[in-house]
Design an enzyme around this catalytic site. Structure first.
Site, PDB file in Angstrom:
ATOM      1  N   ARG A  12      -2.532 -11.521  -7.214  1.00  0.00           N
ATOM      2  CA  ARG A  12      -1.427 -11.405  -6.265  1.00  0.00           C
ATOM      3  C   ARG A  12      -1.760 -10.358  -5.205  1.00  0.00           C
ATOM      4  O   ARG A  12      -2.382  -9.334  -5.499  1.00  0.00           O
ATOM      5  CB  ARG A  12      -0.141 -10.980  -6.980  1.00  0.00           C
ATOM      6  CG  ARG A  12       0.465 -12.063  -7.858  1.00  0.00           C
ATOM      7  CD  ARG A  12       1.974 -12.026  -7.757  1.00  0.00           C
ATOM      8  NE  ARG A  12       2.433 -12.245  -6.393  1.00  0.00           N
ATOM      9  CZ  ARG A  12       3.617 -11.825  -5.927  1.00  0.00           C
ATOM     10  NH1 ARG A  12       4.425 -11.136  -6.699  1.00  0.00           N
ATOM     11  NH2 ARG A  12       3.968 -12.062  -4.687  1.00  0.00           N
ATOM     12  N   TYR A  27      -3.047  -7.170  -7.817  1.00  0.00           N
ATOM     13  CA  TYR A  27      -3.235  -7.272  -9.268  1.00  0.00           C
ATOM     14  C   TYR A  27      -3.111  -8.739  -9.663  1.00  0.00           C
ATOM     15  O   TYR A  27      -2.354  -9.498  -9.057  1.00  0.00           O
ATOM     16  CB  TYR A  27      -2.188  -6.437 -10.025  1.00  0.00           C
ATOM     17  CG  TYR A  27      -0.800  -7.034  -9.987  1.00  0.00           C
ATOM     18  CD1 TYR A  27      -0.349  -7.894 -10.983  1.00  0.00           C
ATOM     19  CD2 TYR A  27       0.058  -6.744  -8.935  1.00  0.00           C
ATOM     20  CE1 TYR A  27       0.918  -8.459 -10.935  1.00  0.00           C
ATOM     21  CE2 TYR A  27       1.325  -7.304  -8.868  1.00  0.00           C
ATOM     22  CZ  TYR A  27       1.738  -8.153  -9.878  1.00  0.00           C
ATOM     23  OH  TYR A  27       2.989  -8.729  -9.809  1.00  0.00           O
ATOM     24  N   TYR A  56       2.150  -2.506 -14.273  1.00  0.00           N
ATOM     25  CA  TYR A  56       3.589  -2.273 -14.202  1.00  0.00           C
ATOM     26  C   TYR A  56       4.082  -1.515 -15.433  1.00  0.00           C
ATOM     27  O   TYR A  56       3.560  -1.694 -16.536  1.00  0.00           O
ATOM     28  CB  TYR A  56       4.352  -3.593 -14.130  1.00  0.00           C
ATOM     29  CG  TYR A  56       4.446  -4.192 -12.750  1.00  0.00           C
ATOM     30  CD1 TYR A  56       5.508  -3.886 -11.911  1.00  0.00           C
ATOM     31  CD2 TYR A  56       3.481  -5.085 -12.297  1.00  0.00           C
ATOM     32  CE1 TYR A  56       5.608  -4.449 -10.651  1.00  0.00           C
ATOM     33  CE2 TYR A  56       3.573  -5.659 -11.039  1.00  0.00           C
ATOM     34  CZ  TYR A  56       4.641  -5.334 -10.220  1.00  0.00           C
ATOM     35  OH  TYR A  56       4.727  -5.892  -8.971  1.00  0.00           O
ATOM     36  N   HIS A 102       2.142  -5.685  -2.963  1.00  0.00           N
ATOM     37  CA  HIS A 102       3.540  -5.839  -2.570  1.00  0.00           C
ATOM     38  C   HIS A 102       4.418  -4.817  -3.277  1.00  0.00           C
ATOM     39  O   HIS A 102       4.047  -4.251  -4.304  1.00  0.00           O
ATOM     40  CB  HIS A 102       4.041  -7.254  -2.870  1.00  0.00           C
ATOM     41  CG  HIS A 102       3.986  -7.624  -4.317  1.00  0.00           C
ATOM     42  ND1 HIS A 102       2.820  -8.046  -4.930  1.00  0.00           N
ATOM     43  CD2 HIS A 102       4.944  -7.625  -5.274  1.00  0.00           C
ATOM     44  CE1 HIS A 102       3.063  -8.296  -6.214  1.00  0.00           C
ATOM     45  NE2 HIS A 102       4.339  -8.037  -6.450  1.00  0.00           N
ATOM     46  N   HIS A 132       8.463  -4.671  -4.579  1.00  0.00           N
ATOM     47  CA  HIS A 132       9.704  -5.402  -4.791  1.00  0.00           C
ATOM     48  C   HIS A 132      10.892  -4.577  -4.302  1.00  0.00           C
ATOM     49  O   HIS A 132      10.900  -3.346  -4.441  1.00  0.00           O
ATOM     50  CB  HIS A 132       9.897  -5.704  -6.279  1.00  0.00           C
ATOM     51  CG  HIS A 132       8.854  -6.596  -6.868  1.00  0.00           C
ATOM     52  ND1 HIS A 132       8.990  -7.962  -6.923  1.00  0.00           N
ATOM     53  CD2 HIS A 132       7.656  -6.308  -7.421  1.00  0.00           C
ATOM     54  CE1 HIS A 132       7.928  -8.488  -7.498  1.00  0.00           C
ATOM     55  NE2 HIS A 132       7.091  -7.510  -7.803  1.00  0.00           N
TER      56      HIS A 132
END
Length: 199
Positions: free
Chosen positions: A144, A141, A102, A147, A149
Site C-alpha cells: 500500500r 507497507y 500498526y 497514507h 487515516h
C-alpha cells in the site's frame, strides 16, 4: 504528553502557517468549496482507544523517548462548503510507524511496533476550524502507498472517513484530491497542510 499544552506559542505558530488565504470571514468565498471525498476506514482503526489520545503521536504520555521517523506537523482547517469554519469538530488520525507496523492486534508485525509511537491521535478544532498534529511522514507497507487515516466528528455525528496520501503516491482506489505535500522546514522536520470541507 499533551502536545496542545506543551507547544509554546501555539497561536503564533498557527499564524505562521500558510493558511492566510483560508482565514476569511463568512461569505468571503466567491463559490462553494468542494466537499472532501470519503474513503474506506481500513482494518486497523483502534479496537480500543489508547490512554494517550492527544495530538502528539510522537510521545506517549510522559515518555522522554520520541518515536523513530521523519517528523511532520500536519495542520489545516475544517470548513463548510461556504468557507465557514467548523468549530469543535473532533479530528482523529491513525497510521503505521516508520517501519510500516500498526498498533493493532490484527496488524502484521504488531508485536514489533515502535513502542514510542502512539499511532493514533485526536484533537478538537479551534474557533477558526484549525487543527494540528505532530506525527510522522507516512511510509508504505504491504504493497500500500504511504497514507494517514482520518475521521471527523461534530456534535456526536460522524462527518467523514478518509485517507491522506503523499503527492505522487495516491492509491488507484482513492481520490486524487486527498494529497498532502510535506515540505522541509529543518533537519528531520516537515510540515504539511490539508483543509477538510464538510457539508
Amino acid at each position: 504528553m499533551d502536545f496542545r499544552n506543551s507547544l509554546p506559542g501555539r497561536r503564533t505558530f498557527l499564524g505562521s502557517l500558510s493558511l492566510a488565504p483560508f482565514f476569511m470571514t463568512r461569505g468571503a468565498f466567491a463559490q462553494e468549496l468542494t466537499e472532501t471525498p470519503s474513503c474506506t476506514e481500513g482494518p486497523f482503526y483502534p479496537d480500543k482507544m489508547p490512554l494517550d489520545t492527544d495530538n502528539d503521536l510522537l510521545m506517549i504520555n510522559d515518555a522522554i523517548t520520541p518515536a523513530v521517523g521523519e517528523i511532520t506537523l500536519l495542520s489545516g482547517r475544517v470548513l463548510k462548503p461556504s468557507g465557514e469554519p467548523v468549530r469543535n469538530a473532533f479530528v482523529e488520525i491513525w497510521q503505521c510507524d516508520a517501519r510500516g507496523r500498526y498498533r493493532h492486534p490484527w496488524a502484521p508485525g504488531n508485536d514489533r511496533v515502535d513502542p514510542y509511537f502512539a499511532g493514533f491521535g485526536a484533537v478538537n478544532t479551534g474557533s477558526a476550524g484549525t487543527y494540528l498534529f505532530k506525527t510522522l511522514i507516512p511510509v508504505p507497507y504491504g504493497g500500500r502507498p504511504p497514507h494517514i487515516h482520518v475521521k471527523l466528528f461534530h456534535a456526536n455525528r460522524e462527518l467523514l472517513i478518509s485517507q491522506l496520501y503523499l503527492r505522487g503516491q495516491v492509491s488507484q482506489y482513492a481520490s486524487q484530491q486527498m494529497v498532502i505535500d510535506p515540505r522541509s522546514v529543518g533537519h528531520n522536520q516537515w510540515r504539511a497542510d490539508f483543509h477538510f470541507v464538510i457539508a
